[in-house]
Every structure is written in structure tokens, then in C-alpha cells.
Design an enzyme around this catalytic site. Structure first.
Site, PDB file in Angstrom:
ATOM      1  N   ASP A 516       4.177  -5.021   1.135  1.00  9.41           N
ATOM      2  CA  ASP A 516       3.222  -5.905   1.800  1.00  9.41           C
ATOM      3  C   ASP A 516       1.861  -5.932   1.087  1.00  9.41           C
ATOM      4  O   ASP A 516       1.162  -4.923   1.041  1.00  9.41           O
ATOM      5  CB  ASP A 516       3.083  -5.392   3.245  1.00  9.41           C
ATOM      6  N   ASP A 579       2.063 -14.051   9.770  1.00 12.58           N
ATOM      7  CA  ASP A 579       2.842 -13.330  10.777  1.00 12.58           C
ATOM      8  C   ASP A 579       3.243 -14.232  11.944  1.00 12.58           C
ATOM      9  O   ASP A 579       2.446 -15.022  12.442  1.00 12.58           O
ATOM     10  CB  ASP A 579       2.023 -12.163  11.334  1.00 12.58           C
TER      11      ASP A 579
HETATM   12  C1  GLA Z   1       1.412  -7.516   7.864  1.00 11.32           C
HETATM   13  C2  GLA Z   1       2.860  -8.023   7.798  1.00 11.32           C
HETATM   14  C3  GLA Z   1       3.581  -7.653   9.079  1.00 11.32           C
HETATM   15  C4  GLA Z   1       3.552  -6.142   9.261  1.00 11.32           C
HETATM   16  C5  GLA Z   1       2.107  -5.643   9.248  1.00 11.32           C
HETATM   17  C6  GLA Z   1       2.026  -4.129   9.226  1.00 11.32           C
HETATM   18  O1  GLA Z   1       0.692  -8.165   8.842  1.00 11.32           O
HETATM   19  O2  GLA Z   1       2.882  -9.401   7.587  1.00 11.32           O
HETATM   20  O3  GLA Z   1       4.909  -8.117   9.053  1.00 11.32           O
HETATM   21  O4  GLA Z   1       4.303  -5.532   8.256  1.00 11.32           O
HETATM   22  O5  GLA Z   1       1.406  -6.115   8.113  1.00 11.32           O
HETATM   23  O6  GLA Z   1       0.711  -3.659   9.247  1.00 11.32           O
END
Ligand code: GLA
Length: 764
Positions: A516, A579
Site C-alpha cells: 500500500d 477506499d
Molecule cells: C489504505 C488502503 C486500505 C487499507 C488501509 C490500511 O487506506 O486503501 O485498503 O489497507 O490503507 O491502513
């Protein structure tokens, strides 16, 4: 109850589908302006009422700051605004106790001040002498999806009545999107109806003896007021508006008291709209809540054996092989596998195939599953070569439910639930830990040992033992990190330790890595393609050096059209969007925009429109049932399957209800997602809020999803010739697993609002 009020409510019900609340009595409300003053950075002076913010820029409070020129701002920023609060607000109100300050959602953390005095932190009211520090950033959850509703007593000296009040909001964005972003911020008096709570959206309907039931609890949350009035429950069919049930109760709730009501309805094959309404006797105020009822379409699983899941599976030469034959039917069951490549062996009782294959090649393996009710056979093509993830991953990830509060027992219990609830019998395989397993970046504890190996936090006593027990069930084990120094949640990440981390993962038995971007923004010079690709190349190289196949899941929210180069940097899947959250807006915006990227999906590399939002979700310690209606959930699973999207559950598996299980165990729907051709569906018709998506399948037939994005249910006639079908074609309803007959020229269907009709059309 006045007729006009009832009419108004029914009209709203018909056009809105997500659970919602309506307050009928409109008292005076002050609206905050939509533009506030804004400055990135952090300075306690910004809270002061007389601070001169005239040089600050303006910003809107109805969208994230990334969309307003602050792309890489992942830290503190302040908002300020001045609002006149008239005394008429309290004079005109029925209740004259408290003032409500509604700021909507803030991504991620807030400390809110009025006239220089703090009044709220992360959604909780606080006294003005609260110590101001940064501890509000250490919350076990991340509040990005949480409405900030603060209240102050009318006598609170922090409020300046009949004067201008200065609001200052200190916001911290942990990563990704940031800021005050939902708009419609208001100041009003707390109404009597706000003391009534109804748990309708906190409990799910249970299926029992031909009906669906729910235990409703009406509660008076006021410590001093009595709530008296009439409570009515009205249910109408979502398809034709016909009344299915109409009940009313006289209610008198003393302060703190509760009343329980058992509510039940006959089971149906479509949703009903249920409206719960409370008319308050004294204030003439009324409040109503509404929801749609669940309905199960997937036929019950047969006791006879049936082999489910993908018909194709890839592993690289010489790497550890683990494959669980997904077969439903009564246990005990005996398995056989003929023509297994050399190096593999089958456990005949569990159906788990393990070993290593050193020889490249394609093997057509005949699988058999037998029990006392019969035998099932099916062919699995095992391809040993360079590619893995020939079909999209199916599994569970901790983020959408547990957020940063994930721990070892929650992960292990999810693996157990895959077996207990028989999800593994339908192909659900991966158990993935998301953020929150490392040591926090700001902790005084060591983050790595003297050899540079990452240290796991106290919530995960042994990753190796966890991995072993997940593998023993035939399931696979996933983990999460970031190419930057910190994860999105502020935990230690892999920057400059990529190989060390890949080695740790390998020693724990990791099969899947979600990587990520987040704090890599502080490392990357810019968002040019070479900079966007670089960290993924580095980790890919590290993963290639360890003795395991590790699925590489890129997470960087679609930057630089990642679908165009995700495969080049060695990704098996890549997030295409920001997200997701459990609302129709989020689901439909993400799902129906997966168009341009379609041609880049295929065996070994998939577009990832983010994880599933069915069941109990919550991103933190406390969870709630998804806010999607049943039809929206059918749309979600149908669309993701048509898109060949990764299917990663993000819910508490211990709390799976019958409806959610029905969504997750329909083998004919899952077969679309797991189809060996790996073709992502594309939209072929967009007309009057109807979208028709078509997916070509490996058997030469097509799957078609007819989606209704409108708030009203609709009849839709599909032109089969337009889909290239000239002969009479057999059409099968995939959710009901039922042939509908042979059709020529047209096919007409009733499509519920926000719902779907999912069919397979057999050519010829
Ligand atoms: C980002 C990702 C999420 C999750 C969070 C964890 O927002 O897009 O899917 O993994 O980080 O902190």
C-alpha cells in the site's frame, strides 16, 4: 397521524433505498457556509478566535482536500469559519436544552474548537479544560466514515449567543484522502426525537419457519424526559407498493427505559420496504426510519457432492503447492485426484493437495468427491510455469471489519469460520491480515531486531504458528505492508527493508502481500510513471528471491492508470480506486466506473475495485451490519463477479447471517468471477438508469447483468439481437439457478431499484 405526513413518508420510501431516517418537524437550522478558511500545518494559535486568517486560502467542506489542490497532504491542517448563532434558535425550539453542532464526516481525526475552546474530539463531546495533545491520533480506529455530531448545553459559556462564533477544526489525515468532506454542516437545537433510539439497523432479520424476524428495541436515551407517542410499523412490497403489514403501538418510555417488539414478516423472493415511525404526542414531532428486507435466492446446498471453484490453477515451478478441492455436500467425503503432476500428493480425507512440482507443464487432473449420497467429478487444469493467480483471489481481509484493531485470534477465527460456515467449499481461500500487525511508527519499542527483521506487535504472538494453522486447513495466508517507512495506519513498513521483509514473510508461510503506497509519498519525487512504478519493482524483485509464490497486490488507488503497467511491475492485482465504504454511492461509483481498465484484466493480473462490503463491517473495534440494502448487495456480488474482481470479504465471519451466506455461496455466480477465460465484463447498454454488462465466458456463452441504478424498480426489455444472439437462446437465472426458457429477439425482466437480474445466455 396527519394524512399528508404519511403520504410524504411513503413517497420518500419509494425513492430512497438505503436505510435512512427522516425528522418531520423542521425547526430552525443554521447552515455553515460551504467554504471555510484552510491552512496545512499545525499551530495552537489557529484555534484562537482573534487569529487573523484573512491570508488563508478558501476550501470547500463537501469534498476531500486532495480534490482541491492538496494532493499529497497526509498530516495536520486547520479549518476555520465564523457563524452567527441567533438566540431565536433556542427560543423557537420545543426542547431548550442543548445545541447541536453537526460537522459531518472528517478524514481522519479531529479536535474541534469554538471561540478558542475545545468542544469535541473524534466525534465525542469534551469539556473545555481537556488537555490538548496529539493523543487523539492514537485511537484504535480511524474515524474517516464517522459523522461528527457534537452537543453543548445551551448555558455552556463556550457558545456566544446572538454573536459571531469562531469554529476552528484541527484535522489530521493519516494517509490517502483527507479533510472535512460531506458538506451540509449545521447548527440546530437537539430535538426530542433525537432521544429515541431504534436498533433496526443494528440487528439483522433472522430466517425461521417461513418468515423473517427481528427483535426491535425502542429506547429512550434521555436521562430526564419521558417519550410518549404512537409507534407504527408499515411494510409494503418493493415491487408493487402493496401493503404487506401495518401495525401500531402506544408507547410511553420513562427516562432510560426500553420497549421490545418482535417483528416478523412472511418470507418473499423480493424486498419489502419497512417504515418504522414514531409520532411524539406532546411535541407533534415525528421521526421515521426505513429499511428493505432481505430475501434469499440461492437454492440450498445439496447433500450430494459437487465440485466448485475455479477449473484452472497455476503455480510456479518448484514452489510450495497448496490447493484445497472446493467441494460442497455432506461430510465425510472422500477425494481422488487422477493424473496429478509428479511431486504432488492428495490427502484423501481433507481434499488438500500439497507438494512441489519441478517440471513445467499443463496437467488435466480428474478430481472426484464422493460421499454416501453420490459422486461428483470435475477436471482441474494445473499449469506449472511462470504464472500464478490464473483466476481472481477469493478470501477474507481484516480491514473492512477490524481496521487497526485486528489481532491474531480474529484472524484465526476467520480461518476457522471459512471451514465451519463451509465457505471454503465454494472456493474462499485467502485469510489476509491488513494494516496493524507491525509496531507503531511512533512507539518507543524497537521496530526491527538487530538484524533488521521486522518485529510483530503484541497482538500477533506468532506469525509462523498462525500461518501453519491456516495452511493446515488448506487455506492461504496474506499480509500487508507499504513501500514507504510507515503504513497508512502509521505502523512500521518496508522502506529499505524490502528483502528482509520478503524473507520474514516467506518464513511465516505468507502467500499474498498487499503493498500500500501511503507514506511512499514522502519518498517519491512526484507521481510520474517511473516514480509510481519504482517501489513495486523493488518489492517484486525481493519477492522473486524467496522460495514461495506470493501473490503481489498493488494498492495505490489507481494512480497513473496502474492497470496499464501493473502487470509490467509484477503485480497480480492492483487497486483501481480509493477506499470503498458500505454505501450505495461508494459501491455504485466504484463498481460502474470499471470500464476503461477492462482490457488489462486477465489470468494472473486483475483490476481490484476494492474489497467487499457485505455482512458486519466497521473498520474498527465496533461493527455494524452493512448499510447496503439487500438489492444493493446482490448488485455488489453480481457486478464484482462479472468484473472478474478479487472477492475479498471484509466482514466479521462469526456473524454471517443466512442472507449474507446466500450471497457468498452461489456457485453459479462465483463461477463467473472464477471463469478461466478471465474476461472482465463491459457495459453494452446504458439507458434510463439501466446498465447492461456483458461478460464472455470460457464455454462460449455469455453472462449478462441488467442493473437498475434508479431509485424506482423498472421493467426492462433486453434486445438479444443487439447482443449478437440471432437464434433462440436458453436463458438461465443465475441467482435462482433456474432456467427461464428459450428466448428469441427480446428478454423482459423486472429489475428492482439498485438491484440486478443476472443471467447466463447459452448461444445456439
Ligand atoms: C489504505 C488502503 C486500505 C487499507 C488501509 C490500511 O487506506 O486503501 O485498503 O489497507 O490503507 O491502513
Amino acid at each position: 397521524m396527519k394524512k399528508s405526513v404519511r403520504l410524504f413518508i411513503i413517497v420518500i420510501c419509494l425513492i430512497s433505498t438505503s436505510p435512512f431516517k427522516i425528522y418531520s418537524q423542521q425547526e430552525e437550522t443554521i447552515k455553515f457556509p460551504n467554504e471555510w478558511k484552510f491552512i496545512p500545518g499545525d499551530n495552537p494559535e489557529y484555534a484562537k478566535p482573534d487569529y487573523d486568517d484573512s491570508k488563508w486560502k478558501s476550501i470547500r467542506v463537501d469534498k476531500i482536500w486532495e480534490d482541491q489542490g492538496y494532493e499529497n497532504l497526509d498530516r495536520f491542517a486547520w479549518y476555520r469559519v465564523k457563524v452567527f448563532i441567533p438566540s431565536s434558535l433556542k427560543e423557537k425550539a420545543f426542547l431548550k436544552d442543548s445545541l447541536k453542532i453537526f460537522l459531518g464526516k472528517i478524514n481522519n481525526f479531529d479536535q474541534s474548537y469554538i471561540n478558542g475552546k475545545i468542544f469535541g474530539i473524534n466525534g465525542k463531546n469534551v469539556p473545555s479544560d481537556t488537555k490538548i495533545d496529539t493523543s487523539f491520533l492514537n485511537a484504535p480506529t480511524n474515524f474517516w466514515d464517522y459523522n461528527r455530531r457534537y452537543t453543548l448545553s445551551v448555558n455552556d459559556p463556550r457558545i456566544l449567543w446572538e454573536k459571531e462564533n469562531v469554529f476552528a477544526i484541527r484535522v489530521f489525515d493519516q494517509g490517502g484522502q483527507g479533510g472535512i468532506y460531506t458538506g451540509d454542516q449545521t447548527i440546530s437545537m437537539v430535538k426530542i426525537s433525537e432521544y429515541l433510539s431504534l436498533n433496526y439497523d443494528q440487528v439483522q432479520f433472522q430466517y425461521k419457519n417461513g418468515s423473517i424476524k427481528k427483535l426491535l428495541v425502542l429506547k429512550n436515551t434521555s436521562p430526564k424526559l419521558t417519550l410518549a407517542g404512537e409507534f407504527t410499523i408499515n411494510a409494503v412490497s418493493k415491487l408493487d407498493g402493496e401493503i404487506v403489514s401495518d401495525k401500531s403501538y402506544n408507547v410511553n418510555l420513562k427516562p432510560g427505559a426500553a420497549k421490545k417488539i418482535n417483528f416478523s414478516l412472511a418470507k418473499q423472493d423480493h424486498s419489502n420496504i419497512v417504515t418504522y415511525k414514531f409520532d411524539f404526542t406532546k411535541s407533534k414531532e415525528s421521526i421515521s426510519f426505513s429499511e428493505e428486507t432481505p430475501y434469499i435466492l440461492t437454492p440450498p446446498v445439496s447433500l450430494k457432492p459437487q465440485i466448485n471453484g475455479a477449473r484452472i490453477y497455476g503455480e510456479r515451478t518448484g514452489k510450495p503447492f497448496l490447493y484445497l478441492i472446493a467441494a460442497s455436500g455432506a461430510r465425510p467425503m472422500k477425494f481422488q485426484a487422477e493424473n496429478l503432476p509428479e511431486g504432488l500428493s492428495l490427502n484423501k480425507n481433507s481434499g488438500i493437495i500439497t507438494g512441489r512440482v519441478n517440471q513445467k507443464g499443463e496437467y488435466s487432473v480428474k478430481l472426484t468427491a464422493g460421499n454416501k449420497y453420490g459422486k461428483a467429478q470435475s477436471y482441474l487444469k494445473i499449469i506449472i510455469g511462470d504464472q500464478i493467480e490464473l483466476t481472481p483471489p477469493m478470501g477474507w481481509n481484516s480491514w473492512n471489519c477490524w481496521g487497526l484493531s485486528v489481532d491474531q485470534s480474529k484472524v484465526f477465527s476467520s480461518a476457522n469460520e471459512f471451514i465451519n460456515k463451509k465457505l471454503s467449499q465454494h472456493g474462499w481461500t485467502y485469510i489476509n491480515i491488513d494494516d496493524g500487525w507491525e509496531v507503531k511508527g511512533d512507539s518507543k519499542d524497537p521496530k526491527r531486531d538487530t538484524n533488521g527483521n521486522i518485529i510483530v506487535n503484541e497482538k500477533f504472538p506468532s506469525m509462523k504458528a498462525l500461518g501453519d494453522s491456516i495452511h493446515a486447513l488448506g487455506l492461504k495466508f496474506g499480509i500487508y505492508s507499504s513501500p514507504g517507512p510507515l503504513t497508512c495506519g502509521g505502523y512500521t513498513a518496508s522502506y529499505q527493508y524490502e528483502l528482509k521483509d520478503a524473507e520474514s514473510y516467506s518464513s511465516w508461510g505468507i502467500d499474498y502481500l498487499k503493498y500500500d503506497w501511503c507514506s511512499y509519498d514522502n519518498i517519491a519525487k512526484d507521481h510520474s510513471l517511473p516514480e509510481l512504478k519504482e517501489p513495486y519493482y523493488v518489492m517484486r524483485e525481493a519477492l522473486n528471491k524467496v522460495d514461495r509464490d506470493i501473490v503481489f497486490s498493488l494498492c495505490q488507488y489507481g494512480m497513473g492508470d496502474v492497470w496499464k503497467w501493473g502487470a509490467e511491475v509484477g503485480g497480480n492485482l492492483w487497486r483501481t480506486t480509493g477506499d470503498i465504504t458500505d454505501t450505495w454511492q461508494s459501491l455504485s461509483e466504484i463498481g460502474f466506473s470499471q470500464v476503461e481498465n477492462a482490457k488489462y484484466a486477465g489470468p494472473g493480473h486483475w483490476n481490484d475495485p476494492d474489497m467487499l462490503i457485505v455482512g458486519w463491517v466497521g473498520w474498527g473495534p465496533s461493527l455494524h451490519p452493512t448499510r447496503l440494502t439487500p438489492d444493493e448487495q446482490y448488485t455488489h456480488i453480481s457486478l464484482w463477479s462479472l468484473l472478474s474482481a478479487p472477492l475479498l470479504l471484509g466482514c466479521d465471519l462469526e456473524r454471517l447471517d443466512d442472507f449474507t451466506l446466500n450471497l457468498l455461496t452461489n456457485d453459479e455466480v462465483i463461477a463467473l468471477d472464477q471463469d478461466a477465460l478471465g474476461k472482465q465484463a463491459v457495459p453494452v447498454i446504458k439507458r434510463d438508469s439501466i446498465q447492461v454488462w456483458k461478460k464472455n465466458l470460457s464455454d462460449g456463452n455469455i453472462a449478462v447483468g441488467i442493473f437498475n441504478l434508479d431509485s424506482k424498480s423498472k421493467k426492462f426489455t433486453l434486445d438479444l439481437k443487439g447482443l449478437g444472439l440471432t437464434k433462440k437462446s436458453l436463458i438461465r437465472d443465475l441467482w435462482r439457478q433456474k432456467n427461464l426458457g428459450r428466448f428469441k429477439d427480446t428478454f423482459t425482466a423486472d429489475v428492482p431499484s439498485h438491484g440486478v437480474v443476472l443471467i447466463k445466455v447459452f448461444k445456439g
